[in-house]
Scaffold this active site. Structure first.
Site, PDB file in Angstrom:
ATOM      1  N   LYS A 256      -2.142   9.023  13.914  1.00  0.00           N
ATOM      2  CA  LYS A 256      -2.703   9.173  12.569  1.00  0.00           C
ATOM      3  C   LYS A 256      -2.555  10.623  12.106  1.00  0.00           C
ATOM      4  O   LYS A 256      -2.528  11.532  12.943  1.00  0.00           O
ATOM      5  CB  LYS A 256      -4.196   8.843  12.591  1.00  0.00           C
ATOM      6  CG  LYS A 256      -4.525   7.381  12.734  1.00  0.00           C
ATOM      7  CD  LYS A 256      -6.022   7.158  12.668  1.00  0.00           C
ATOM      8  CE  LYS A 256      -6.364   5.680  12.805  1.00  0.00           C
ATOM      9  NZ  LYS A 256      -5.887   4.850  11.706  1.00  0.00           N
ATOM     10  N   ARG A 330      -6.487  -5.395  16.096  1.00  0.00           N
ATOM     11  CA  ARG A 330      -6.104  -6.812  16.142  1.00  0.00           C
ATOM     12  C   ARG A 330      -5.652  -7.216  17.541  1.00  0.00           C
ATOM     13  O   ARG A 330      -5.771  -8.374  17.920  1.00  0.00           O
ATOM     14  CB  ARG A 330      -5.038  -7.089  15.079  1.00  0.00           C
ATOM     15  CG  ARG A 330      -3.779  -6.318  15.258  1.00  0.00           C
ATOM     16  CD  ARG A 330      -2.899  -6.336  14.027  1.00  0.00           C
ATOM     17  NE  ARG A 330      -3.389  -5.446  12.974  1.00  0.00           N
ATOM     18  CZ  ARG A 330      -2.794  -5.269  11.801  1.00  0.00           C
ATOM     19  NH1 ARG A 330      -1.701  -5.944  11.521  1.00  0.00           N
ATOM     20  NH2 ARG A 330      -3.288  -4.444  10.904  1.00  0.00           N
TER      21      ARG A 330
HETATM   22  N1  BES Z   1      -9.257   1.776  12.643  1.00  0.00           N
HETATM   23  C1  BES Z   1      -8.211   1.602  11.713  1.00  0.00           C
HETATM   24  C2  BES Z   1      -8.677   1.071  10.350  1.00  0.00           C
HETATM   25  C3  BES Z   1      -9.606   1.924   9.548  1.00  0.00           C
HETATM   26  C4  BES Z   1      -9.119   2.665   8.486  1.00  0.00           C
HETATM   27  C5  BES Z   1     -10.963   1.933   9.786  1.00  0.00           C
HETATM   28  C6  BES Z   1      -9.995   3.409   7.717  1.00  0.00           C
HETATM   29  C7  BES Z   1     -11.821   2.684   9.025  1.00  0.00           C
HETATM   30  C8  BES Z   1     -11.340   3.423   7.977  1.00  0.00           C
HETATM   31  C9  BES Z   1      -7.154   0.635  12.241  1.00  0.00           C
HETATM   32  O1  BES Z   1      -7.022   0.552  13.610  1.00  0.00           O
HETATM   33  C10 BES Z   1      -5.845   1.101  11.701  1.00  0.00           C
HETATM   34  O2  BES Z   1      -5.443   2.157  12.098  1.00  0.00           O
HETATM   35  N2  BES Z   1      -5.259   0.343  10.840  1.00  0.00           N
HETATM   36  C11 BES Z   1      -4.029   0.693  10.251  1.00  0.00           C
HETATM   37  C12 BES Z   1      -3.151  -0.523  10.318  1.00  0.00           C
HETATM   38  C13 BES Z   1      -1.746  -0.273  10.004  1.00  0.00           C
HETATM   39  C14 BES Z   1      -1.064   0.515  11.085  1.00  0.00           C
HETATM   40  C15 BES Z   1      -1.088  -1.623   9.877  1.00  0.00           C
HETATM   41  C16 BES Z   1      -4.283   1.087   8.807  1.00  0.00           C
HETATM   42  O3  BES Z   1      -5.120   0.477   8.175  1.00  0.00           O
HETATM   43  O4  BES Z   1      -3.670   2.045   8.349  1.00  0.00           O
HETATM   44 ZN    ZN Z   2      -5.638   2.022  14.378  1.00  0.00          ZN
END
Ligand code: BES
Ligand code: ZN
Ligand code: ZN
Length: 479
Positions: A256, A330
């Site tokens: 991230k 997921r």
């Molecule tokens: N933990 C995150 C989602 C999230 C985003 C929670 C903002 C709280 C606030 C999740 O694991 C994630 O990283 N999701 C990605 C998915 C993507 C790679 C398909 C996302 O939402 O960017």
């Molecule tokens: Zn994630």
């Protein structure tokens, strides 16, 4: 804080009168407490407040208006009003007007408790954390016994909410999967439900390969919690709860951006809410059998981390192509869902997760996304959320979105080929592991769990979901 409920009190330092009905104030009650018999300029409108000093006893009397028929969000207003007055709080009495009922007592108790909630603090200088001790006593004029029960119930809810908020706010160097296991053990002991912890070796033995794949880049081993509550009466239904327990989400090798990555300590909020819900169900002895499965892992960067492009196995036996290691929630939920279906056969199965940034794009910070094929379950959950002021908005689960998750090399891939509808394609991925369960619901709380607030400088945990799921269980019990 200590909050007690009593019918009378001697010589209070200050009095807070909560007036529930605009234009229909109990004049006698007010003049009794304020010492002023003339008409006072106060109508009892929502958020209206008036401070009076008792002419003889010199006691401070604060009138707070609640308006006509306050709604399910009353607890939020009460929390805000009392939080703002926290520094000058010298009273030990809350006095209701004449129109109180159990719902009002519940909401006011909850709001007041939340206003005086301790902030999660690791400050060495304790004088800086603002967590002073406060005493508050409720005095009731009518319906006392029922209202007292209702107030006690709100206190129980608050205690669980405060605890899970502390978990969520706790930084991830302290809050490891093992930390959550220990906290769950304490909860099980206190509330009287059973707990089984699967460690890394056991996960390998039983084949929870997707959970292992997410946790394998961290020094803090993954774990899997099996929490079971069985009532003393024959249960009317068996409910399966699942919560995403990622104790920190760096994104893994699909790392991230660093801005706000620290917020990802809250990526176990679904787990916290579900542990809280089973604790409350057990404490309040609901006549339902409840199984909560909590997959716990830290998604970290290391030589052992799962790579983008890797194909992994899962508890279901299905293979998964990991396109993006940041879509880790997921993966761990997939193992928990198949574990639930295979070993527990619940009548209803609900998972809750901070799953996608995309649900925040869709709904912002006002509602969580609800995904289910079952209209009755959808309505029951939405209605429970209306009662607790935790909004749910139903999203589609049409098969049109399914093809985007098909992989060339594995049974399914963890990221859609198209950069659209991310929360829906995530839900379609989960659906693949439910074996066609007809009463399954998925709740994406990414926008709701960890929020900007008037109570903190940075974001804080909201405890979203615990009251909602508990209320849903309670509503099912009374059917
Ligand atoms: N933990 C995150 C989602 C999230 C985003 C929670 C903002 C709280 C606030 C999740 O694991 C994630 O990283 N999701 C990605 C998915 C993507 C790679 C398909 C996302 O939402 O960017
Ligand atoms: Zn994630
Ligand atoms: Zn995540």
């Amino acid at each position: 804080m200590t909050l007690t409920f009593q019918k009378t009190i001697q010589n209070p330092a200050a009095v807070y009168v909560l007036c529930t009905e605009e234009g229909k104030l109990d004049k006698k009650l007010i003049s009794e407490w304020t010492g002023i018999s003339a008409d006072i300029p106060f109508e009892g409108k929502t958020k209206e407040s008036l401070r009076i000093i008792h002419p003889v006893e010199k006691r401070e009397v604060v009138l707070i208006g609640l308006g006509n028929n306050p709604g399910a969000n009353l607890w939020r207003d009460i929390r805000s009003v009392f939080y703002k007055n926290k520094a000058s709080w010298k009273g030990d009495v809350i006095l209701f007007g004449d129109h109180l009922n159990e719902n009002l007592v519940f909401q006011i108790t909850l709001g007041l408790s939340l206003a005086f909630k301790n902030t999660t603090s690791f400050k060495v200088d304790k004088t800086q954390n603002g967590n002073g001790h406060v005493d508050a006593h409720f005095i009731f004029q009518t319906n006392s016994d029922l209202c007292i029960q209702s107030g006690e119930k709100a206190k129980k809810l608050f205690q669980v909410q405060e605890k899970i908020m502390t978990w969520i706010d706790t930084p991830s160097n302290i809050k490891t999967p093992a930390f959550i296991c220990q906290e769950a053990e304490k909860s099980a002991l206190e509330a009287g439900y059973s707990i089984k912890i699967l460690n890394k070796e056991e996960l390998k033995k039983q084949g929870l390969y997707a959970l292992l794949a997410v946790g394998q880049g961290s020094i803090n081993d993954p774990a899997f919690l099996i929490l079971e509550y069985k009532p003393s009466v024959t249960p009317s239904k068996k409910i399966g709860l699942i919560g995403k327990g990622v104790t920190f989400d760096t994104g893994g090798l699909s790392i991230k951006p660093s801005a706000n990555m620290g917020y990802m300590k809250s990526d176990m909020s679904g787990a916290a809410a579900m542990i809280g819900a089973i604790e409350l169900a057990a404490k309040n002895k609901l006549p339902l059998e409840i199984v909560a499965l909590i997959p716990l892992a830290e998604n970290s960067v290391d030589a052992h981390s799962t790579r983008p492009g890797d194909v992994i196995s899962s508890y279901s036996g299905k293979s998964i192509e990991v396109i993006d290691t940041d879509a880790e929630g997921r993966l761990i939920l997939a193992d928990a869902l198949s574990y639930m279906v295979k070993n527990y056969h619940p009548d209803i199965m609900i998972d809750m997760a901070t799953l996608t940034g995309n649900i925040v794009q869709s709904l912002g910070y006002f509602a969580a996304g609800l995904f289910t094929h079952n209209d009755e379950l959808a309505n029951q959950l939405i209605q429970s959320g209306e009662q607790t002021d935790e909004k749910l908005w139903r999203m589609p689960l049409w098969d049109d979105y399914k093809t985007d998750m098909l992989s060339d090399v594995a049974d399914i891939k963890n990221l859609s080929s198209k950069p659209v509808a991310g929360s829906i394609t995530a839900a379609k991925f989960l659906e693949y592991f439910t074996e066609g369960h007809t009463q399954w619901a998925h709740i994406d709380i990414a926008g709701m769990a960890f929020v900007d607030s008037e109570f903190t400088k940075m974001r804080m945990a909201s405890a979203y979901g615990v009251h909602l799921i508990y209320r849903f269980l309670e509503n099912l019990s009374s059917k």
